[in-house]
Write an enzyme that holds these catalytic residues in place. Sequence first.
Site, PDB file in Angstrom:
ATOM      1  N   ASP A 220      -0.158   3.779  35.496  1.00 41.43           N
ATOM      2  CA  ASP A 220       0.986   3.438  34.661  1.00 41.43           C
ATOM      3  C   ASP A 220       1.309   1.937  34.736  1.00 41.43           C
ATOM      4  O   ASP A 220       1.314   1.357  35.823  1.00 41.43           O
ATOM      5  CB  ASP A 220       2.177   4.248  35.191  1.00 41.43           C
ATOM      6  CG  ASP A 220       3.365   4.259  34.262  1.00 41.43           C
ATOM      7  OD1 ASP A 220       3.223   4.801  33.162  1.00 41.43           O
ATOM      8  OD2 ASP A 220       4.431   3.762  34.655  1.00 41.43           O
TER       9      ASP A 220
ATOM     10  N   GLU B 295     -14.711   4.794  47.919  1.00 38.77           N
ATOM     11  CA  GLU B 295     -14.995   5.437  49.221  1.00 38.77           C
ATOM     12  C   GLU B 295     -15.360   6.904  49.029  1.00 38.77           C
ATOM     13  O   GLU B 295     -15.883   7.550  49.931  1.00 38.77           O
ATOM     14  CB  GLU B 295     -13.735   5.397  50.114  1.00 38.77           C
ATOM     15  CG  GLU B 295     -13.335   4.036  50.604  1.00 38.77           C
ATOM     16  CD  GLU B 295     -11.888   4.042  51.149  1.00 38.77           C
ATOM     17  OE1 GLU B 295     -11.288   5.122  51.300  1.00 38.77           O
ATOM     18  OE2 GLU B 295     -11.373   2.933  51.397  1.00 38.77           O
TER      19      GLU B 295
HETATM   20  C1  GLC Z   1       4.569   4.011  30.959  1.00 36.02           C
HETATM   21  C2  GLC Z   1       4.707   5.480  30.659  1.00 36.02           C
HETATM   22  C3  GLC Z   1       6.065   5.721  30.073  1.00 36.02           C
HETATM   23  C4  GLC Z   1       7.105   5.305  31.097  1.00 36.02           C
HETATM   24  C5  GLC Z   1       6.901   3.857  31.513  1.00 36.02           C
HETATM   25  C6  GLC Z   1       7.667   3.554  32.756  1.00 36.02           C
HETATM   26  O1  GLC Z   1       4.531   3.262  29.817  1.00 36.02           O
HETATM   27  O2  GLC Z   1       3.672   5.902  29.829  1.00 36.02           O
HETATM   28  O3  GLC Z   1       6.249   7.048  29.696  1.00 36.02           O
HETATM   29  O4  GLC Z   1       8.383   5.457  30.569  1.00 36.02           O
HETATM   30  O5  GLC Z   1       5.567   3.586  31.820  1.00 36.02           O
HETATM   31  O6  GLC Z   1       7.096   4.186  33.856  1.00 36.02           O
END
Ligand code: GLC
Length: 553
Positions: A211, A262
Site C-alpha cells: 500500500d 529468503e
Molecule cells: C491505498 C489504499 C486505499 C487506502 C489508502 C490509505 O491507496 O488502496 O484504500 O485508503 O491507501 O491506506
Amino acid sequence: MPSASGREWWRSAVIYQVYPRSFADSDGDGVGDLAGITGRLPALRELGVDAVWLSPFFRSPQRDAGYDVSDYTAVDPLFGTMADFDRLVARAHELELRIIVDMVPNHTSSDHAWFREALDSPPGSPERDRYMFRDGKGRDGSRRPNNWQSVFGGSMWDRVKGVDGRPEQWYLHIFDATQPDLNWENPWVRERFKDILRFWLDRGVDGFRVDVAHGLVKQAGLPDYTPPAAGASMGGNETGEPYWGQPGVHGIWREWHAVVAEYDGDRALCAEAWVNPLAKVALWVRPGEFDQAFNFDFMFAGWTAGGLRRVIRESLEAFGAVGAPSTWVLSNHDVIRHASRLALGADSPQGDGIGPKSPGKPDPVVGLRRARAATALMLALPGGAYLYQGEELGLPEVIELPDEARQDPTWFRTHGKKYGRDGCRVPIPWESGAPAYGFSPSGRSWLPQPSEWAALARDRQAGVTGSTLELYRAALRLRRTKRLGLGAVEWLAEWSRSRAVVAFRNRGVTVVTNLGRRPVALPEGRVLLESEPIRLGRDGRRMLPTDATVWLG
Ligand code: GLC
C-alpha cells in the site's frame, strides 16, 4: 504450494482482488469474512484466475476499512481468526490459487500500540521517533509545521496533547487523522516490518501488495507544497510533491526484496505506486525491488484509440526497459468501477467518487459495453493483469447510496463534497434468490445492495452465452491456453494511427477493439472471443460494432 504457473508466475498471472468486507459473509453480521472467502474460492478457480489478493483483514478499528492497521500480525475478529486464515491459504493452494496479502507500511492506525506508546512518551523520545512528530510553528507552536493537505481532505497535521493535557507536538498523516505516518528513516521501524513480512511468509502467503509504496519517505525539511489543483491527490510526482516518490523509498524496497528472497516458492511483491510518467513507475520494478507495480496510467487512459495505444506502448517500453512485465488494471476498491467510469464524460479523479448529486451520470448500457470491450482488450495483453471482485459480473458503481450509509473517510473529511469510494465497495451478488443475493445468510449487508443486482448475480450469468461472467471465463481460458500473458504486442499497420480502432496481434491472436461510432469490417480469422455479437454487413462482411472487442485466430 501451487505449481501450475511455474517460475516467476507473476509475469503473466491474472490476480483477482478480494475486498474481504464485501466478498462473502459466512456469519451473517453483514460484513464479509475469511471463512466466507474460503467457501467461495472454487468460484474463483472456475473463473480461471491464478492468484487472489486480499485487501487488509488485520486487526483494525476500520476507520479506513482496514487500511488503518492496529496489529499487523493478528486477524481482526470482524473477519475471523488466524485459524480461518490458515484454512483459507490451505484451500487456495489445494485449488492452485496463490494468495497475496496487503501490507500497509506508510502508516499505522492511531490505535496501534506503537502510536499509543509515542503519545505516552515525551517529544524527542525513541517512541516518538517512530512517527512523524514535529513542533508547530509560532511562539506557542500552534501553527502547523507545513501546509500539506491530506489525500482525504483537510490538513495532513493534527496536534496532540502532552501528558499535562496541554496542546503539544503535531503528527503527520497523509490520509485520515487516525492513520499516522511512520518514520521510515528510523531503523527500528524498518526492522519491525521485516518481522511482519516474515510472519506472513512463514504462514505461506505467496506475496504482498504494498500500500502507498510511493509515500514512505518525505522530502527532508518537509517544505511547504501547494498542489496545482485543489487538494492533494494520491500521486503525481511530475509536479514534485515532497511526500510522493522520494528517491529514498527505493532502499526500503531493496530490503523487502531481500526478505522475500529468503523464501522459496517465488513469492511476489507488487507496488501501489501512484507516480507518473510510467518511466518513473518502472523505477519501482528494477531488479532487486518489486516484481510488479500497478499500471494506473492504463486504468485512466480513457476511451480513445490513440490514448490506449499510447499507454500500452509506453507501458511495454517503460517496464520492458528494466526487464519487468507490465501490469494492467481497470478497477479496484479506490476508483469508480470501470463499467461506469468508461461512460463518464469528464475525468473523475480517483477517490472522488460519484453520487446522487454528481453531474453527468454515466449511461449504464454504454458503460457496460465499454467495460466488456476494455477487459477483453486488457486480457489479450502480455504481462500481469488485475481484476477487482464483481467486475466479472459487469457490476457498475453504485451511485444512489444514501448519505447515511456512506463510510469512506473522504466523505467525512470533505463534509460530503467528495463522495469517496463506497460506491465500488458494495457487497457483490452471488445468487439472485438468496438473502443479500447470497452475500450473507442473514440478508445483512454493510452497504445496501441495489435491487438491480439480482439480475447480475453470478447464478444468473453462469452458463448464459454472452453474459459478462462467461465473457471473462472465455477470455481467461484462451489467455491461458494461448499463453498471451507471455507474448508480445505487434500493432496491425492498417490501424496503427486510427482514431477509432486499436488492433494488434499477440501469439497468433488478432485483437481488434472498435472505439469509433461506426461498425468496422473485420480482417481474416476465426472468431475466438467477442465482447458483443459480430454482425454481417450488407456486403456480407463481418462487422465489429461500436464499443466492442473481438479476438480472431
Ligand atoms: C491505498 C489504499 C486505499 C487506502 C489508502 C490509505 O491507496 O488502496 O484504500 O485508503 O491507501 O491506506
